[in-house]
Design an enzyme around this catalytic site. Sequence first.
Site, PDB file in Angstrom:
ATOM      1  N   ARG A  89       0.804  -1.228   0.000  1.00 34.02           N
ATOM      2  CA  ARG A  89       0.000   0.000   0.000  1.00 34.02           C
ATOM      3  C   ARG A  89       0.838   1.281   0.000  1.00 34.02           C
ATOM      4  NH1 ARG A  89      -2.795  -3.902   2.710  1.00 34.02           N
ATOM      5  NH2 ARG A  89      -5.001  -4.027   2.143  1.00 34.02           N
ATOM      6  N   HIS A 131      -0.932  -2.602  -4.453  1.00 36.44           N
ATOM      7  CA  HIS A 131      -0.371  -3.512  -5.463  1.00 36.44           C
ATOM      8  C   HIS A 131      -0.311  -2.927  -6.865  1.00 36.44           C
ATOM      9  CE1 HIS A 131      -0.191  -6.389  -2.345  1.00 36.44           C
ATOM     10  NE2 HIS A 131      -1.377  -6.947  -2.465  1.00 36.44           N
ATOM     11  N   HIS A 181       2.821 -12.537  -5.583  1.00 29.74           N
ATOM     12  CA  HIS A 181       1.644 -12.650  -4.732  1.00 29.74           C
ATOM     13  C   HIS A 181       1.013 -14.044  -4.815  1.00 29.74           C
ATOM     14  CE1 HIS A 181      -1.852 -11.403  -2.451  1.00 29.74           C
ATOM     15  NE2 HIS A 181      -1.202 -10.293  -2.154  1.00 29.74           N
ATOM     16  N   ASP A 226      -1.736  -9.481   8.651  1.00 30.39           N
ATOM     17  CA  ASP A 226      -1.590  -8.767   7.377  1.00 30.39           C
ATOM     18  C   ASP A 226      -0.628  -7.610   7.670  1.00 30.39           C
ATOM     19  OD1 ASP A 226      -1.860  -7.883   4.836  1.00 30.39           O
ATOM     20  OD2 ASP A 226      -4.010  -7.487   4.917  1.00 30.39           O
ATOM     21  N   GLU A 229       5.086 -12.263   1.188  1.00 27.51           N
ATOM     22  CA  GLU A 229       5.556 -11.364   0.136  1.00 27.51           C
ATOM     23  C   GLU A 229       6.825 -10.655   0.577  1.00 27.51           C
ATOM     24  OE1 GLU A 229       2.091  -8.778  -0.575  1.00 27.51           O
ATOM     25  OE2 GLU A 229       1.021 -10.365   0.469  1.00 27.51           O
TER      26      GLU A 229
HETATM   27  C1  BGC Z   1      -2.478  -7.493   1.372  1.00 28.48           C
HETATM   28  C2  BGC Z   1      -3.881  -7.695   1.844  1.00 28.48           C
HETATM   29  C3  BGC Z   1      -4.776  -7.770   0.642  1.00 28.48           C
HETATM   30  C4  BGC Z   1      -4.292  -8.887  -0.249  1.00 28.48           C
HETATM   31  C5  BGC Z   1      -5.099  -9.013  -1.509  1.00 28.48           C
HETATM   32  C6  BGC Z   1      -2.106  -8.637   0.509  1.00 28.48           C
HETATM   33  O1  BGC Z   1      -0.820  -8.467   0.015  1.00 28.48           O
HETATM   34  O2  BGC Z   1      -1.576  -7.368   2.434  1.00 28.48           O
HETATM   35  O3  BGC Z   1      -4.273  -6.657   2.687  1.00 28.48           O
HETATM   36  O4  BGC Z   1      -6.089  -7.997   1.008  1.00 28.48           O
HETATM   37  O5  BGC Z   1      -2.967  -8.658  -0.600  1.00 28.48           O
HETATM   38  O6  BGC Z   1      -5.181  -7.838  -2.143  1.00 28.48           O
END
Ligand code: BGC
Length: 361
Positions: free
Chosen positions: A91, A116, A187, A260, A324
Amino acid sequence: MKPFKIIGMLSLVAVIALSCQRTPKVEMITISNHNGMSATFTNYGARITSLIVPASDGTFKDVVWGYDTVEEYYASSDLYCGPIVGRYGNRIGKGRFVLEGKEYFLTINDGENHLHGGSGGLSTKVWNMEKISDREVKMSILSPDGEEGYPGNVEITVYYTLNYDNSLDIKYEAVTDAPTIINLTSHAYFNLHGTSKYSTNSHILRINAAHFTPTDEGLIPTGEIASVGGTPLDFRVPTAIGERIDEVSFEPIAFAGGYDHNWVLDKEREFSLAAEVFEPSTGIVMQVWSDQPGLQFYSGNFMDGKDIGRGGDIHGYRTGIALETQNYPDAPNHPDFPSPVLRPGEVYKHLTRYSFSLNAF
Ligand code: BGC
């Protein structure tokens, strides 16, 4: 002719060349090694769609989420199932940052924030894909200046290599023609059961990190680097993911609805063991090695079972984990975080290795 006119014409030629680029065909490629381990990729999002590894009972399990058809990857692009995400994985607060005195605004696609690389980020693009040997696939793409709000024409190359020791290397490189920011990561969602029928809460996890970056409710870092000591985020001693995942009295767990968070890896930018995960019922162990300073561990808290994967596998609540390797979230807005800036003449390099064995830790 004046130099700025020549530069202007060259930029115009570059823009025309970019707009004339033909979109490659969406394809799948499988690579394998002599142990029977195999990995499949599609160039839609440069994504990993299948990763088949040995289990302790002599069978082979597919340990990443995937779908049966390419159309399903398009339909679920906001779940980020297996792609390379960027230009900035994770983010950026309010999608805004300042670079060399200029303010940039990125696409907003997660509440009031940028996530992302935006809704039209690299995970939604069809990359060039080439099998360069029996065990190696090369993906490349040119992300044009202004895409999703990012400055600079950026050339990105990702190599996926399956090694003889049952590890998969992901090697990233990028160059730019103007100052920009970058943070690429994979991802993939892992489930070491080999199916989403079973929750990943039973996986035993160890993370080599004494610190994490606390966030606000929108999961944007406050800037603090806090100790994991005495919190449910302390995975220095191997612990089942499910053991403390609902300890909502700890605010960061409440904000994220589970795990998260970004762990600040002890070894910073040295290529080293970042984390390891073990599933007792299949005996599969996955180690994550990386030269990145951070690790985002996402425990699948937003999954609701509406998404159906390969062979009817229901992607339910907490049935896939993402590990990640990356820079810290929102680093462009925190001068104290590792720099995400890439300038002309520099090469962004990132190496991550997912290594599989049956040697429980
Ligand atoms: C994020 C989550 C998100 C997910 C899917 C992850 O990398 O940390 O917050 O919901 O990706 O977008």
